[in-house]
Write a protein that holds these residues in place. Structure first.
Motif, PDB file in Angstrom:
ATOM      1  N   HIS A  65      11.635  22.174  15.301  1.00  0.00           N
ATOM      2  CA  HIS A  65      11.018  21.031  14.625  1.00  0.00           C
ATOM      3  C   HIS A  65      11.504  20.888  13.178  1.00  0.00           C
ATOM      4  N   GLN A  66      12.203  21.898  12.651  1.00  0.00           N
ATOM      5  CA  GLN A  66      12.730  21.810  11.294  1.00  0.00           C
ATOM      6  C   GLN A  66      14.111  21.152  11.233  1.00  0.00           C
ATOM      7  N   ILE A  67      14.717  20.910  12.393  1.00  0.00           N
ATOM      8  CA  ILE A  67      16.081  20.374  12.395  1.00  0.00           C
ATOM      9  C   ILE A  67      16.119  18.944  11.866  1.00  0.00           C
ATOM     10  N   GLY A  68      15.043  18.157  12.054  1.00  0.00           N
ATOM     11  CA  GLY A  68      15.006  16.811  11.493  1.00  0.00           C
ATOM     12  C   GLY A  68      15.121  16.830   9.983  1.00  0.00           C
ATOM     13  N   ASP A  69      14.341  17.696   9.310  1.00  0.00           N
ATOM     14  CA  ASP A  69      14.437  17.823   7.860  1.00  0.00           C
ATOM     15  C   ASP A  69      15.826  18.290   7.444  1.00  0.00           C
ATOM     16  N   ALA A  70      16.392  19.222   8.221  1.00  0.00           N
ATOM     17  CA  ALA A  70      17.734  19.712   7.910  1.00  0.00           C
ATOM     18  C   ALA A  70      18.751  18.583   7.969  1.00  0.00           C
ATOM     19  N   MET A  71      18.682  17.735   9.005  1.00  0.00           N
ATOM     20  CA  MET A  71      19.639  16.648   9.148  1.00  0.00           C
ATOM     21  C   MET A  71      19.489  15.610   8.043  1.00  0.00           C
ATOM     22  N   ARG A  72      18.242  15.348   7.618  1.00  0.00           N
ATOM     23  CA  ARG A  72      18.041  14.402   6.518  1.00  0.00           C
ATOM     24  C   ARG A  72      18.723  14.902   5.243  1.00  0.00           C
ATOM     25  N   THR A  73      18.597  16.200   4.988  1.00  0.00           N
ATOM     26  CA  THR A  73      19.222  16.766   3.795  1.00  0.00           C
ATOM     27  C   THR A  73      20.742  16.790   3.933  1.00  0.00           C
ATOM     28  N   ILE A  74      21.232  17.190   5.101  1.00  0.00           N
ATOM     29  CA  ILE A  74      22.676  17.243   5.330  1.00  0.00           C
ATOM     30  C   ILE A  74      23.293  15.849   5.197  1.00  0.00           C
ATOM     31  N   ALA A  75      22.588  14.820   5.656  1.00  0.00           N
ATOM     32  CA  ALA A  75      23.102  13.455   5.529  1.00  0.00           C
ATOM     33  C   ALA A  75      23.286  13.069   4.068  1.00  0.00           C
ATOM     34  N   THR A  90      19.999  25.614  20.218  1.00  0.00           N
ATOM     35  CA  THR A  90      20.091  25.086  18.860  1.00  0.00           C
ATOM     36  C   THR A  90      21.018  23.887  18.825  1.00  0.00           C
ATOM     37  N   VAL A  91      22.140  23.980  19.538  1.00  0.00           N
ATOM     38  CA  VAL A  91      23.086  22.859  19.597  1.00  0.00           C
ATOM     39  C   VAL A  91      22.414  21.643  20.216  1.00  0.00           C
ATOM     40  N   GLN A  92      21.682  21.855  21.316  1.00  0.00           N
ATOM     41  CA  GLN A  92      21.010  20.735  21.981  1.00  0.00           C
ATOM     42  C   GLN A  92      20.022  20.043  21.039  1.00  0.00           C
ATOM     43  N   ALA A  93      19.224  20.830  20.294  1.00  0.00           N
ATOM     44  CA  ALA A  93      18.253  20.241  19.367  1.00  0.00           C
ATOM     45  C   ALA A  93      18.960  19.468  18.256  1.00  0.00           C
ATOM     46  N   LYS A 167      11.809   9.391  23.109  1.00  0.00           N
ATOM     47  CA  LYS A 167      13.252   9.377  22.904  1.00  0.00           C
ATOM     48  C   LYS A 167      13.906  10.408  23.809  1.00  0.00           C
ATOM     49  N   PRO A 168      15.112  10.138  24.293  1.00  0.00           N
ATOM     50  CA  PRO A 168      15.754  11.082  25.216  1.00  0.00           C
ATOM     51  C   PRO A 168      16.179  12.359  24.510  1.00  0.00           C
ATOM     52  N   VAL A 169      16.285  13.403  25.289  1.00  0.00           N
ATOM     53  CA  VAL A 169      16.834  14.664  24.818  1.00  0.00           C
ATOM     54  C   VAL A 169      18.319  14.660  25.151  1.00  0.00           C
ATOM     55  N   ILE A 170      19.151  15.111  24.207  1.00  0.00           N
ATOM     56  CA  ILE A 170      20.597  15.009  24.345  1.00  0.00           C
ATOM     57  C   ILE A 170      21.197  16.397  24.556  1.00  0.00           C
ATOM     58  N   GLY A 171      22.120  16.498  25.501  1.00  0.00           N
ATOM     59  CA  GLY A 171      22.781  17.773  25.751  1.00  0.00           C
ATOM     60  C   GLY A 171      24.104  17.573  26.443  1.00  0.00           C
ATOM     61  N   MET A 172      24.705  18.699  26.885  1.00  0.00           N
ATOM     62  CA  MET A 172      26.027  18.646  27.497  1.00  0.00           C
ATOM     63  C   MET A 172      26.107  19.402  28.821  1.00  0.00           C
ATOM     64  N   LEU A 317      18.396  22.001  30.264  1.00  0.00           N
ATOM     65  CA  LEU A 317      19.431  21.286  29.531  1.00  0.00           C
ATOM     66  C   LEU A 317      19.744  22.065  28.261  1.00  0.00           C
ATOM     67  N   ASP A 318      20.918  22.707  28.239  1.00  0.00           N
ATOM     68  CA  ASP A 318      21.361  23.481  27.073  1.00  0.00           C
ATOM     69  C   ASP A 318      20.253  24.373  26.525  1.00  0.00           C
ATOM     70  N   GLY A 319      19.590  25.104  27.432  1.00  0.00           N
ATOM     71  CA  GLY A 319      18.613  26.097  27.011  1.00  0.00           C
ATOM     72  C   GLY A 319      17.177  25.641  27.021  1.00  0.00           C
TER      73      GLY A 319
END
Length: 345
Positions: A65-75, A90-93, A167-172, A317-319
């Motif tokens: 649940h912290q990855i959203g905040d991480a992406m906002r900062t990285i952007a 982690t990659v899937q999230a 929203k859909p979950v994204i993976g490979m 899906l990816d873990g």
């Protein structure tokens, strides 16, 4: 404790937002999960490496649940390359947040994946293996000199239940039916023994042979697969019990090279019926790189843009585990492709 280096922050519950770098724009943003298997031993080396390279912005998360905040900062940092340092989960999230979050004003930066989990299917598909610090060093060199020649596009799998409005979950890579049972068996019964990954996977392989090929039934073995109905868009549905079900956008699937798929879709689909002959036929065809190139009884290899899975069974899906049920199928659709960095051998 958070690192005091200007370009590193450990995000934890209640922690302050990651500080933005005050120097030149970082070329690389590194998103790490300290709890991934490989990071337990390697993260101190990675932190030390980042401390010596100011063009790396390092952000650590301990929970999805912290990855959203991480992406906002990285952007806000606007890196040329995003490197994910964690297992497939982690990659899937992170991919889900890239797809759904809308944090980047234009296109998201290309993605690279370090092998820091137990399976690392995505990292292996991208040619990134071995020492994660050396891989990170190679990726920084590429970010400095130019990434264009190393970029590859990958289709994404979007997973949804179709009726929940979420929203859909994204993976490979998705594993279902008997394959999901085996993955959960390894995760819940074998990994807790604390054995090396290679030994854990060997024990799981023996259990699979005893259960799927020999037909032995015992509580210490994986369960029998449940009945499923699998439908492909504009294709006939197949029903039954499947020893293996996999959907992927990766170039390689299990032991095979490129699959000899048909149908012209972007999702590669393999289902092997719960029969020893079908399972052995698929196994040996995969070893020879011939899976899907000739018809095998009980082996279904296709491509599609949409797949539904219905029945009382789990998929992974990816873990991350999801559950299909009668009357509430799981839908898999193609999602917008992302750019990834592939390292040459």
């Amino acid at each position: 404790m958070p690192s005091r280096h200007a370009t590193t922050e450990i995000a934890a519950d209640g922690a302050r937002p990651a500080p933005l770098p005050t120097g030149p724009r970082p070329r690389v943003a590194l998103l790490s999960n300290p709890r991934s298997t490989g990071n337990i031993a390697q993260l101190p080396r990675i932190r030390a490496f980042c401390a010596e390279h100011p063009d790396v912005f390092h952000y650590e998360v301990e929970h999805a649940h912290q990855i959203g905040d991480a992406m906002r900062t990285i952007a806000r940092v606007k890196p040329r390359l995003l490197v994910i340092n964690g297992g497939d989960g982690t990659v899937q999230a992170a991919l889900t947040e890239l797809h759904n979050g809308g944090h980047f004003s234009g296109d998201a930066p290309p993605v690279a994946v370090l092998p820091s989990g137990k399976t690392n299917l995505i990292a292996m598909d991208l040619g990134i293996h071995g020492d994660p610090v050396k891989s990170l060093e190679r990726l920084i060199d590429l970010a400095r000199s130019g990434l264009d020649s190393s970029l590859v596009a990958r289709e994404m799998i979007a997973l949804s239940h179709g009726d929940d409005g979420g929203k859909p979950v994204i993976g490979m890579f998705l594993g279902g039916a008997g394959l999901a049972d085996i993955m959960l068996y390894c995760r819940n019964r074998i990994y807790p023994l604390g054995l090396p990954n290679g030994i854990s996977h060997a024990i799981t392989a023996v259990a699979v042979v005893l259960r799927q090929v020999v037909g032995l039934k015992a509580k210490f073995l994986p369960p029998e697969p449940q009945h499923l109905k699998i439908s492909l868009l504009k294709g006939a549905a197949i029903s039954g019990k499947f020893a293996l079900l996999a959907v992927t956008t990766l170039e390689k699937l299990l032991l095979s090279g490129e699959l000899g798929t048909q149908g012209g879709g972007s999702l590669k689909f393999v289902a092997v019926e719960q029969r020893p002959g079908s399972l052995l036929g698929a196994f040996f065809a995969s070893l020879r790189g011939r899976l899907g190139r000739s018809k095998l009884s009980g082996v279904h290899v296709e491509e599609a843009d949409e797949i539904s899975i219905e029945g009382d069974s789990s998929v992974i899906l990816d873990g991350e585990t999801f559950h299909a049920a009668a009357g509430r199928p799981i839908f898999l659709r193609r999602a917008t492709p992302l750019s990834f960095v592939r390292l040459a051998a």
